[in-house]
Scaffold this motif. Structure first.
Motif, PDB file in Angstrom:
ATOM      1  N   THR A 348       0.842  -1.195   0.000  1.00 55.62           N
ATOM      2  CA  THR A 348       0.000   0.000   0.000  1.00 55.62           C
ATOM      3  C   THR A 348       0.878   1.247   0.000  1.00 55.62           C
ATOM      4  N   SER A 349       0.248   2.358  -0.232  1.00 54.49           N
ATOM      5  CA  SER A 349       0.959   3.627  -0.172  1.00 54.49           C
ATOM      6  C   SER A 349       0.673   4.277   1.172  1.00 54.49           C
ATOM      7  N   THR A 350       1.717   4.714   1.851  1.00 53.25           N
ATOM      8  CA  THR A 350       1.571   5.279   3.185  1.00 53.25           C
ATOM      9  C   THR A 350       2.398   6.560   3.246  1.00 53.25           C
ATOM     10  N   PRO A 351       1.906   7.581   3.911  1.00 51.82           N
ATOM     11  CA  PRO A 351       2.745   8.779   4.075  1.00 51.82           C
ATOM     12  C   PRO A 351       3.879   8.517   5.067  1.00 51.82           C
ATOM     13  N   LEU A 352       5.113   8.887   4.682  1.00 51.43           N
ATOM     14  CA  LEU A 352       6.268   8.784   5.566  1.00 51.43           C
ATOM     15  C   LEU A 352       6.839  10.175   5.770  1.00 51.43           C
ATOM     16  N   ALA A 353       7.306  10.421   7.000  1.00 52.42           N
ATOM     17  CA  ALA A 353       7.845  11.738   7.322  1.00 52.42           C
ATOM     18  C   ALA A 353       9.366  11.701   7.270  1.00 52.42           C
ATOM     19  N   PHE A 354       9.947  12.570   6.434  1.00 46.78           N
ATOM     20  CA  PHE A 354      11.411  12.700   6.352  1.00 46.78           C
ATOM     21  C   PHE A 354      11.832  13.816   7.294  1.00 46.78           C
ATOM     22  N   ASN A 355      12.692  13.507   8.270  1.00 41.17           N
ATOM     23  CA  ASN A 355      13.218  14.546   9.142  1.00 41.17           C
ATOM     24  C   ASN A 355      14.465  15.121   8.472  1.00 41.17           C
ATOM     25  N   LEU A 356      14.267  16.225   7.745  1.00 40.30           N
ATOM     26  CA  LEU A 356      15.352  16.740   6.913  1.00 40.30           C
ATOM     27  C   LEU A 356      16.450  17.425   7.720  1.00 40.30           C
ATOM     28  N   SER A 357      16.141  17.770   8.987  1.00 37.43           N
ATOM     29  CA  SER A 357      17.214  18.363   9.789  1.00 37.43           C
ATOM     30  C   SER A 357      18.259  17.316  10.170  1.00 37.43           C
ATOM     31  N   LYS A 358      17.872  16.046  10.059  1.00 30.34           N
ATOM     32  CA  LYS A 358      18.827  14.967  10.375  1.00 30.34           C
ATOM     33  C   LYS A 358      19.462  14.392   9.109  1.00 30.34           C
ATOM     34  N   ALA A 359      19.049  14.894   7.949  1.00 26.30           N
ATOM     35  CA  ALA A 359      19.555  14.316   6.708  1.00 26.30           C
ATOM     36  C   ALA A 359      20.945  14.861   6.395  1.00 26.30           C
ATOM     37  N   VAL A 360      21.723  14.056   5.697  1.00 26.66           N
ATOM     38  CA  VAL A 360      23.061  14.487   5.280  1.00 26.66           C
ATOM     39  C   VAL A 360      23.188  14.258   3.776  1.00 26.66           C
ATOM     40  N   PHE A 361      24.132  14.973   3.164  1.00 22.54           N
ATOM     41  CA  PHE A 361      24.327  14.850   1.719  1.00 22.54           C
ATOM     42  C   PHE A 361      25.788  14.542   1.417  1.00 22.54           C
ATOM     43  N   PHE A 362      25.990  13.648   0.444  1.00 18.82           N
ATOM     44  CA  PHE A 362      27.357  13.294   0.048  1.00 18.82           C
ATOM     45  C   PHE A 362      27.528  13.526  -1.443  1.00 18.82           C
ATOM     46  N   ASP A 363      28.758  13.838  -1.816  1.00 23.47           N
ATOM     47  CA  ASP A 363      29.107  13.971  -3.219  1.00 23.47           C
ATOM     48  C   ASP A 363      29.391  12.564  -3.752  1.00 23.47           C
ATOM     49  N   PRO A 364      28.640  12.081  -4.739  1.00 25.22           N
ATOM     50  CA  PRO A 364      28.851  10.710  -5.211  1.00 25.22           C
ATOM     51  C   PRO A 364      30.238  10.504  -5.806  1.00 25.22           C
ATOM     52  N   ALA A 365      30.880  11.560  -6.310  1.00 22.45           N
ATOM     53  CA  ALA A 365      32.195  11.399  -6.926  1.00 22.45           C
ATOM     54  C   ALA A 365      33.273  11.171  -5.871  1.00 22.45           C
ATOM     55  N   THR A 366      33.301  12.012  -4.836  1.00 27.89           N
ATOM     56  CA  THR A 366      34.362  11.907  -3.832  1.00 27.89           C
ATOM     57  C   THR A 366      33.929  11.081  -2.629  1.00 27.89           C
ATOM     58  N   GLU A 367      32.654  10.776  -2.526  1.00 27.56           N
ATOM     59  CA  GLU A 367      32.071  10.072  -1.383  1.00 27.56           C
ATOM     60  C   GLU A 367      32.171  10.889  -0.098  1.00 27.56           C
ATOM     61  N   LYS A 368      32.545  12.154  -0.216  1.00 23.71           N
ATOM     62  CA  LYS A 368      32.699  12.989   0.976  1.00 23.71           C
ATOM     63  C   LYS A 368      31.390  13.714   1.278  1.00 23.71           C
ATOM     64  N   ARG A 369      31.281  14.164   2.492  1.00 25.56           N
ATOM     65  CA  ARG A 369      30.122  14.899   2.960  1.00 25.56           C
ATOM     66  C   ARG A 369      30.074  16.275   2.301  1.00 25.56           C
TER      67      ARG A 369
END
Lengths: 371, 314
Positions: A348-369
């Motif tokens: 089924t489809s369910t709403p999920l909440a993303f806590n974006l203040s806890k999210a992190v981003f990485f550069d796929p090329a260097t694998e660094k933050r």
């Protein structure tokens, strides 16, 4: 000046560089955990601290004094080995007292020390037994007793719990933590188990291929991993690392997560750090821990930026304390951690909440933050 | 009806086939055992017979009037070459040679094995390969060079004797034989101990190092007490070899009072004067064989398994 300082340590076997310049330091009474996959050099690093392996370059200092050229017995360290390494021909008491015997401590003093340690570890009734007559947990205690009795400056533990069964491992983990709290000794501990690392450490060094990937407190390592390896290695279930794209619509940035045969999810990122803007329209890795991806009711109330999106649930895993739901985002299975009683059905489809203040981003090329 | 009986018949025929197999196997084994034990039996019964009985009776028959006289004669009176004082002196010669030779070669082998596995140095495999090669050198090829070396050692002993009034045992035949057997046995004892210590948990040595034990303290307190099985194997092997050795014994201590048991026995049996006293010869041969038998029986009991249980995870 820190209590234990490891400064530019390199170790080569022939042409192979096992340790590629390690810099770590630990305050007095601290608990340093070296963690990493097998072959990352963590045990070698511990052995160099113990003096069981020579180092090629660099320096190891305890209280400002270089110890890297001293014999193991002169370093005032005690070590607990993975296999316990109890002398099979000696009784438990003999095992505990062997180090003191070698240093010529009088028999009466040895006996007093044995009594003291056996009281702490509750092994008084085992003192006259041979190691072969002990269970795994008892051997573990005796091995710790042998280290404790010396009252050294530094304790070294080499994967001490990996030979125990799951339940005993948790018990002994608590025991080690209690021991550290009551005795206030300085400990360096090697493990490949990230839970042990998180629960025990005051400082963690995550290692891979002879390099420290990140060195910091457990919270720093967990919440602010410096690269994809650390993010993936620490935490169970592991952090979701989702291929994504940064989009700029109107004023703010947003994260775009592709989905198979569905509309992509677009998560607005109000107040996103400036660094992310440089990745506009470029691929990034969006990292979100399972507990930051949850049912809207269970989401952190005071989370500064919560974004909700409908997700197609593929698998539901009730684990008792929580319910894990697997959905597919960006071509990868993504684990969300829901309350145990969350009403959720696979398919089924369910709403999920993303806590974006806890999210992190990485550069796929260097694998660094990125931020 | 047939459906009921046939499985039973099958079972019984299967059973009887197994029984026949057993009979054949055990019958053959018994036959080989008898064949192998026959000489021992003949020796034993002959040693308890009188000469009359031997000359007139059946070789396999049990003694009519058993006597232990031949054993006493062999021990105390029989002639070895020209002296007729029995074999007892030569028996002690052998003991005096075997015990130090076995102990020294075993301890040195243990030490070698310890170094070659736990204190590795550059080229340790080459050293081990060369020690292993010593196991394959035939006895005969060593005889002459060793005689030269023993001669030099003897001359050095004489020099020492003149200088200090004491030769430190150099040049003494028993000491020579101990030396030869230790050198020759080292290859084997090293091989035994190295292979045993290869599997010995290195963490125990590391733990002992952290505990402050020295090289020899680790050897004496950790390695040796946990080496009982291989120690017993090595002692049995070395004792049997050195006690039974005839070639080195006859080459370097082949005459006079210094002969070991094997050489003396040969001289007893080869004597050409008078009647051949088979009963005495057999008794002497039995006495010569006893120590190795005793070592097997006594040492075999300490052949304990699982001594290492509990050292590493259980």
């Amino acid at each position: 000046m820190a209590f234990l300082e490891i400064d530019g340590l390199k170790k080569r076997f022939g042409n192979v560089e096992i340790l590629k310049g390690i810099n770590v330091e630990l305050e007095k009474g601290g608990f340093l955990v070296l963690v990493g996959p097998s072959g990352c050099g963590k045990s070698t690093l511990l052995n160099t601290i113990a003096g069981l392996e020579n180092i090629t370059e660099g320096e190891i200092r305890v209280e400002g004094r270089a110890i890297n050229d001293l014999h193991p017995s002169k370093r005032d360290i005690a070590m607990v080995f993975q296999s316990y390494a109890l002398y099979p021909n000696m009784t438990v008491a003999g095992n505990i007292a062997f180090g003191m015997e070698m240093r010529g401590v009088p028999a009466a003093e040895r006996q007093a020390a044995i009594d003291k340690v056996s009281k702490i570890l509750q092994i008084g009734h085992l003192l006259q037994r041979k190691p072969s007559q002990l269970s795994g947990g008892q051997r573990q205690r005796v091995a710790m007793g042998r280290a404790l009795v010396r009252d050294p400056k530094l304790f070294l533990f080499d994967e001490p719990l990996s030979n125990l069964d799951a339940k005993l491992r948790v018990d002994m983990r608590i025991e080690i933590k209690r021991l550290h709290a009551t005795t206030g000794t300085t400990i360096v501990y090697v493990t490949h188990d990230q839970i042990e690392a998180m629960t025990l450490a005051t400082k963690i060094a995550v290692m891979r291929d002879g390099e420290v990937q990140q060195f910091g407190t457990p919270a720093e390592i967990y919440n602010n991993p410096t690269n994809i390896f650390v993010a993936d290695f620490m935490g169970s279930p592991a952090m979701n690392l989702i291929p994504a794209k940064i989009d700029a619509n109107g004023g703010g940035l947003s994260v775009v997560l592709d989905r198979e045969s569905r509309q992509p999810i677009v998560l607005p990122m109000p107040g996103a750090p400036a660094g992310l803007a440089a990745f506009k329209d470029k691929p990034v890795i969006f990292g979100v821990r399972p507990e930051a991806l949850t049912d809207p009711e269970g989401a952190e109330r005071n989370g500064s930026s919560i974004a909700t999106a409908d997700c197609h649930i593929e698998v539901v895993e009730p684990a008792g304390s929580d319910t894990f739901a697997v959905t597919n985002l960006g071509g990868k299975g993504v684990v969300a951690r829901l309350r145990a009683d969350a009403k959720i059905q696979p398919g089924t489809s369910t709403p999920l909440a993303f806590n974006l203040s806890k999210a992190v981003f990485f550069d796929p090329a260097t694998e660094k933050r990125i931020l | 009806m047939s459906a009921v009986t046939s499985p039973a018949r099958q079972a019984s025929s299967g059973m009887s086939a197994r029984t026949i197999n057993r009979i054949v196997i055990y019958g053959l084994l018994a036959l080989f055992a008898i064949f192998y034990l026959m000489p021992l039996f003949v020796m034993l019964v002959t040693s308890f017979k009188t000469m009359d009985e031997i000359q007139n009776g059946n070789m396999l028959a049990l003694p009519q009037s058993p006597t232990i006289e031949p054993w006493f004669k062999a021990w105390g009176q029989t002639c070895v070459g020209l002296t007729c004082a029995g074999i007892k002196g030569y028996f002690w010669n052998s003991i005096k040679m075997v015990v130090p030779a076995v102990l020294i070669s075993t301890l040195l082998g243990a030490l070698n094995g310890y170094v070659l596995t736990k204190w590795r140095f550059r080229g340790h495999t080459l050293v081990f390969a060369m020690m292993l090669f010593a196991c394959f050198i035939p006895f005969q090829s060593v005889l002459l060079p060793m005689a030269t070396i023993l001669g030099s050692i003897g001359r050095f002993g004489v020099t020492l004797q003149n200088a200090t009034g004491f030769n430190f045992g150099l040049g003494n035949s028993t000491v020579n034989l101990v030396f030869v057997h230790v050198v020759y046995g080292l290859g084997f004892t090293t091989l035994f101990f190295r292979n045993y210590y290869e599997a010995f948990p290195t963490e125990l040595i590391k733990a002992a190092q952290v505990d402050g034990a020295s090289f020899f303290q680790i050897f004496r307190r950790i390695m040796l007490p946990n080496s009982m099985p291989i120690f017993v194997v090595t002692v049995i092997y070395q004792f049997t070899n050195i006690w039974n050795d005839f070639l080195f014994a006859s080459a370097y201590a082949g005459t006079g009072d210094v002969m070991p048991m094997t050489v003396a026995l040969n001289n007893v049996v080869n004597t050409s004067t008078g009647v051949v006293e088979y009963n005495v010869n057999m008794a002497a041969a039995m006495i010569a064989a006893l120590p190795t038998l005793i070592v097997y029986v006594v040492a075999g009991r300490y052949f304990v398994r699982g001594l290492m249980a509990g050292a590493v995870k259980g």
